[in-house]
Motif scaffolding. Structure first.
Motif, mmCIF file in Angstrom:
data_model
loop_
_atom_site.group_PDB
_atom_site.id
_atom_site.type_symbol
_atom_site.label_atom_id
_atom_site.label_comp_id
_atom_site.label_asym_id
_atom_site.label_seq_id
_atom_site.Cartn_x
_atom_site.Cartn_y
_atom_site.Cartn_z
ATOM 1 N N ASP A 5 2.506 6.253 -6.514
ATOM 2 C CA ASP A 5 1.108 7.482 -7.296
ATOM 3 C C ASP A 5 1.262 8.330 -7.284
ATOM 4 O OD1 ASP A 5 -1.361 6.860 -8.736
ATOM 5 O OD2 ASP A 5 -2.594 7.038 -7.254
ATOM 6 N N MET A 6 1.851 9.523 -5.692
ATOM 7 C CA MET A 6 1.890 10.303 -5.514
ATOM 8 C C MET A 6 2.568 11.912 -6.144
ATOM 9 S SD MET A 6 2.041 11.346 -1.511
ATOM 10 C CE MET A 6 3.744 10.898 -0.926
ATOM 11 N N VAL A 20 1.067 -1.630 0.312
ATOM 12 C CA VAL A 20 0.672 0.316 -0.593
ATOM 13 C C VAL A 20 0.571 1.078 0.117
ATOM 14 C CG1 VAL A 20 -1.857 1.078 1.202
ATOM 15 C CG2 VAL A 20 -2.385 -1.099 0.564
ATOM 16 N N LEU A 21 1.642 1.351 0.826
ATOM 17 C CA LEU A 21 2.637 2.399 0.796
ATOM 18 C C LEU A 21 3.535 2.830 -0.553
ATOM 19 C CD1 LEU A 21 3.986 4.510 2.504
ATOM 20 C CD2 LEU A 21 5.428 2.936 3.576
#
Length: 138
Positions: A125-126, A118-119
């Motif tokens: 994605d950021m 997830v991280l």
């Protein structure tokens, strides 16, 4: 010469040394062990039942280890599961403790792997589109 040095085998007649039969056995020959008499073979321990938890832990961990993606998750619990299976015949309580520790390690490793994924997706994605990206930025 027709004398047989071995006694005749009676079906269902399990004889103990000295011609005794197990207590409660009925047969035409041989006395039964008196009540409270010690067993000539001693008190033999019952064979330990296999630890189902350790076997399942070993199987699940082995499958995770053999799948290349989860090798890091499955290897420590696999080692603990094998140790629990080997230790079970001498120390069932210690083997049960090892199996429980293995399950906890498997759960913690799984949660850490999911959190890491997830991280990783969040950090990836950021970044947004890159300057060489064909997608327009708004």
């Amino acid at each position: 010469m027709s004398e047989n040095p071995y006694p005749e085998h009676q079906p269902g007649g399990g004889y103990l040394p000295g011609g005794y039969q197990p207590q409660g056995a009925s047969g035409p020959s041989g006395p039964t062990l008196p009540s409270g008499a010690p067993n000539p073979y001693g008190n033999l321990p019952r064979p330990a039942q296999p630890s189902i938890s350790a076997m399942v832990l070993t199987g699940v961990s082995a499958m995770l280890t053999l799948s290349v993606y989860c090798a890091c998750i499955g290897l420590p619990p696999l080692i603990l599961g094998i140790m629990a299976l080997v230790k079970h015949s001498q120390d069932p309580a210690g083997a049960s403790r090892l199996a429980k520790i293995g399950w906890v390690v498997l759960a913690v490793m799984t949660v850490l792997a999911i959190a890491g994924l997830v991280l990783a997706f969040a950090v990836y994605d950021m970044g947004g589109p890159t300057p060489t990206s064909p997608y327009p930025t708004y």
